[in-house]
Design an enzyme around this catalytic site. Structure first.
Site, mmCIF file in Angstrom:
data_model
loop_
_atom_site.group_PDB
_atom_site.id
_atom_site.type_symbol
_atom_site.label_atom_id
_atom_site.label_comp_id
_atom_site.label_asym_id
_atom_site.label_seq_id
_atom_site.Cartn_x
_atom_site.Cartn_y
_atom_site.Cartn_z
ATOM 1 N N SER A 173 0.810 -1.208 0.000
ATOM 2 C CA SER A 173 0.000 0.000 0.000
ATOM 3 C C SER A 173 0.849 1.266 0.000
ATOM 4 O O SER A 173 0.329 2.357 -0.229
ATOM 5 C CB SER A 173 -0.930 0.021 1.220
ATOM 6 O OG SER A 173 -0.184 -0.080 2.418
ATOM 7 N N GLU B 107 -6.087 -1.928 -6.727
ATOM 8 C CA GLU B 107 -5.259 -0.883 -7.331
ATOM 9 C C GLU B 107 -4.014 -1.537 -7.930
ATOM 10 O O GLU B 107 -3.233 -2.155 -7.216
ATOM 11 C CB GLU B 107 -4.876 0.129 -6.241
ATOM 12 C CG GLU B 107 -4.230 1.389 -6.735
ATOM 13 C CD GLU B 107 -3.990 2.378 -5.596
ATOM 14 O OE1 GLU B 107 -3.976 3.586 -5.871
ATOM 15 O OE2 GLU B 107 -3.815 1.952 -4.431
ATOM 16 N N ASN C 32 -4.286 5.693 -1.110
ATOM 17 C CA ASN C 32 -3.733 6.173 0.157
ATOM 18 C C ASN C 32 -3.300 7.630 0.066
ATOM 19 O O ASN C 32 -3.342 8.372 1.052
ATOM 20 C CB ASN C 32 -2.559 5.301 0.594
ATOM 21 C CG ASN C 32 -3.037 4.009 1.226
ATOM 22 O OD1 ASN C 32 -4.115 3.955 1.806
ATOM 23 N ND2 ASN C 32 -2.252 2.958 1.103
ATOM 24 N N HIS D 135 -2.354 -3.709 -5.217
ATOM 25 C CA HIS D 135 -2.754 -3.274 -3.879
ATOM 26 C C HIS D 135 -4.184 -3.724 -3.616
ATOM 27 O O HIS D 135 -5.138 -3.150 -4.128
ATOM 28 C CB HIS D 135 -2.632 -1.750 -3.774
ATOM 29 C CG HIS D 135 -3.121 -1.192 -2.477
ATOM 30 N ND1 HIS D 135 -3.575 0.113 -2.359
ATOM 31 C CD2 HIS D 135 -3.241 -1.742 -1.245
ATOM 32 C CE1 HIS D 135 -3.941 0.329 -1.112
ATOM 33 N NE2 HIS D 135 -3.757 -0.772 -0.413
#
Length: 732
Positions: free
Chosen positions: A442, A475, A513, A463
């Site tokens: 991440s 992702e 994120n 991810h």
């Protein structure tokens, strides 16, 4: 070619078959309605025809609903007076279905008319259930895989072709509410138990059962067309009905926080429609449906949650590479993430090698799949045979040699560059030159991790979001040297496991994120400033965020936030902007209030881990200021903190497609789904206003709200994101 055809047998029963050309499942379009209308007219006018069966030419399904691409364009094609154009278009659909329902009966005596049955081979969704509800009897094949329901509310609209009015009158407001307000789907037997369909019969008897009923000279007058009709459960002016609607209103507002217009409009249509005759009720439904279609929220939700999502799942941004579907996947690390990846892979029929450092750890990872399947068996959704087959696909082991023959590796070990490099070397000592290596991370840069690989072109980031089996988004991160085949492999794998992919380029925190951390930080920063924590949390929920920033920290853990903060500070040095955030976060860490996992965080928890109210000790350390900001200011700080990062990600090339930005935001961290995502939200409020508001926030709260150059340029030119970038996006 037409989507509807009709044939008449020797007994005088006409069968109208719906078979959308070029589609695996029927979807309704404007021409389809015209064709159906013409055939109904023909059947009603022909004295030789005694009755009608409407069915599907698709094996195992009746219809998937309306073509939402058409709904999305209805407002654009409605002319200079779009509300009137939309209303008239909706009423034309009502006219066709009402014609089916009345079937030639005398309007005063209810005499005459021809029975019209609907025979559902399987799945019937949206308009695919609204047509049957207008028929006089619904027969459904005993197909346990079929889903029957009205899921429109999930994409920002509601059943607007009579489904809302008919279902509420058939079942009562209380009985209809799970199907209308939650979009609940049932298999045929449950649909019959709920009163949605009338009969469930073996698939090979479907048409014969419908025909026998048509020829039985049945009564075909709908209850709401009979004199003295009373709504099941009571109308709004009945004591029982009054209490139902009071409760429904509270439930809708509690769940939507007032930001989802479709739910409120649906309830209004049911409430108002229940107090008037049926033909007036469907006009009321059409007016509320038009109201929803005129609201930019509905078109944004349809675009992001249906059109864009479907395009991405079908490979809108897939490189031109041969089929890369995965046959055998190696999952390295049997912790929570690895166990979840193994589960979804095996459920997709992919052979899995699950590796950990000890056999006990590997077996524990496999047991996650066992527990998941056992729950399915308890709910009668999984058979014992299915469980054995899925578990048989997972080889839990410590032996890296078992990875031989894998065409994809997904590494999900500890977030440490050295640990991941060691695992990469061990894996590539066994796997072949064509095997794609994906790291589940991440935060760690993919380009840096690829240095441990013997072929950076075949190295990629994937991810997953936790928990893997429940989260819809994946992702995919391209490193600087990642090749097209690796991207295609990752996309094809994500499609196999029935997730939605977005593809982004390799920069710190990638996309998801990168946007969610500022949201969390802004909430924590406000605590430091003395903003009431309850105001922060409720402001977030009242603008459509599923969790307030403080609750989100508790769910993801305070110590993870501390770890990310330290790593970011080390990377950014003097440019690091979040000292005020760290003060609060590190203090919480020192108090050993690590969030839900420690039963102590920004919130209090009981001994069983149930979350209570906000922790009293927070106010003792960071007193609440006497003067509090207004609600809109708090909401704008929280929304712009995320949205501006999305714009910067697009500016810097981390995002290549705004569709991925919007879909990823909603599915990845729950960005106000009513808005359609950050780019859709900016289009709703307009770039000029967004830039002006950023200037105000910058002046009051700091440079983190500075208007990005791209947004400033678009504000000056009066541009929208979807108009500017849609031509640059790849076609679906």
């Amino acid at each position: 070619m037409t989507d509807f055809t009709m044939s008449t047998d020797a007994d005088g029963v006409a069968t109208i078959v719906w078979d959308t050309v070029g589609k695996s499942m029927n979807v309704m379009n404007q021409q389809g309605f015209l064709d159906l209308d013409a055939l109904v007219d023909q059947a009603l006018a022909d004295d030789a025809i005694k009755g009608v069966i409407i069915t599907s030419g698709k094996e195992g399904s009746f219809a998937g609903g309306m073509d939402l691409n058409i709904i999305a364009k209805m407002k654009e094609s409605a002319g200079d007076d779009p509300a009137r154009g939309l209303f008239e278009g909706v009423m034309s659909m009502h006219a066709v279905l009402r014609k089916i329902e009345r079937a030639g009966m005398d309007p005063k005596t209810n005499k005459g008319g021809k029975p019209i049955a609907c025979a559902l081979p399987g799945t019937a969704l949206g308009i695919g259930l609204e047509i049957p509800l207008a028929c006089h009897r619904i027969f459904a094949a005993d197909n346990p895989k079929a889903k029957i329901g009205l899921p429109e509310i999930l994409v920002g609209i509601f059943p607007g072709a009579g489904g809302t009015t008919r279902l509420s009158r058939k079942l009562g407001a209380m009985g209809a509410s799970p199907l209308l307000l939650e979009g609940k789907l049932n298999d045929p037997k449950k649909a019959k138990a709920a009163g949605v369909v009338d009969e469930v019969v073996p698939a090979d008897e479907l048409l014969s059962a419908a025909k026998a009923w048509v020829l039985s000279e049945p009564s075909i007058v709908k209850p709401w067309d009979e004199k003295g009709y009373k709504m099941p459960g009571g109308a709004p002016y009945h004591p029982a009905g009054f209490m139902t609607f009071v409760g429904a209103s509270a439930m809708v507002n509690g769940k939507t926080q007032g930001v989802y217009p479709a739910a409120k409009a649906l309830l209004s249509a049911v409430y108002e429609g229940a107090m008037v005759p049926f033909d007036t009720a469907i006009k009321i439904e059409a007016r509320w449906f038009t109201n929803v279609l005129m609201n930019p929220s509905s078109s944004a939700m349809i675009r992001s949650l249906f059109i864009n999502k479907e395009a991405l799942e079908k490979g809108a941004n897939r490189p031109d590479a041969p089929d890369q579907r995965v046959k055998k996947v190696g999952v390295i690390g049997a912790g929570m993430m690895g166990a979840g990846i193994s589960l979804v892979s095996a459920l997709a029929g992919i052979e899995v090698v699950l590796i950990d450092s000890t056999q006990e750890a590997a077996d524990k990872g496999k047991s996650y799949t066992t527990a998941h399947l056992d729950k399915g068996i308890a709910r009668k959704k999984v058979t014992a045979e299915k469980k054995d087959a899925v578990l048989g696909l997972i080889n839990a082991t410590t032996d890296y040699a078992a990875l031989k023959g894998c065409d994809l590796i997904v590494e999900a070990v500890f977030e440490d560059v050295g640990v991941k490099a060691d695992v990469t070397a061990k894996v590539q000592a066994v796997t072949g030159p064509d095997c794609i290596f994906a790291t589940n991370t991440s935060t760690l840069p993919i380009t840096e991790l690829a240095k441990a690989s013997n072929d950076a072109e075949k190295f990629i980031g994937i991810h997953f979001f936790s928990p893997v089996d429940k989260m819809l988004l994946v992702e995919i991160i391209k490193g600087k040297q990642t090749g097209d085949v690796a991207v295609a492999k990752a996309l094809d794998f994500v499609r196999q496991i029935k997730k939605t992919p977005i593809v982004v380029n390799d920069e710190r925190f990638f996309y998801a994120n990168r946007c969610i951390i500022p949201y969390i930080n802004e909430g924590i920063r406000m605590v430091k400033e003395g903003v009431a924590p309850a105001l922060i949390e409720n402001a977030a929920k009242l603008v459509g965020m599923p969790l307030g920033p403080l609750q989100l920290v508790d769910e993801t853990s305070v110590d993870l936030g501390v770890k990310i903060a330290k790593a970011t500070r080390a990377a950014m040095g003097d440019a690091y902007p979040d000292d005020e955030v760290d003060e609060v976060l590190f203090w919480m860490f020192d108090q050993e209030r690590l969030g839900r996992k420690s039963n102590a965080g920004f919130y209090s928890y009981d001994e069983k881990g149930k979350r209570g109210g906000l922790w009293d000790g927070l106010a003792a350390q960071y007193p609440v200021a006497d003067e509090q900001p207004d609600l809109t200011t708090v909401q704008h700080r929280l929304l712009f903190a995320q949205t501006l990062e999305a714009v910067r990600a697009l500016e810097e090339g981390v995002l290549e497609d705004i569709r991925e930005g919007d879909v990823g935001a909603i599915l990845g961290w729950g960005f106000a789904p009513w808005s359609g995502g950050p780019f859709s939200w900016l289009d709703i409020i307009g770039a000029p206003y967004a830039a002006e508001r950023c200037d105000q926030l910058t002046a009051e709260f700091g440079a983190r709200f500075k208007t990005p150059a791209l947004l400033r340029e678009m504000a000056d030119k009066g541009q929208d994101f979807y108009k500017r970038f849609s031509n640059e996006s790849k076609a679906a």
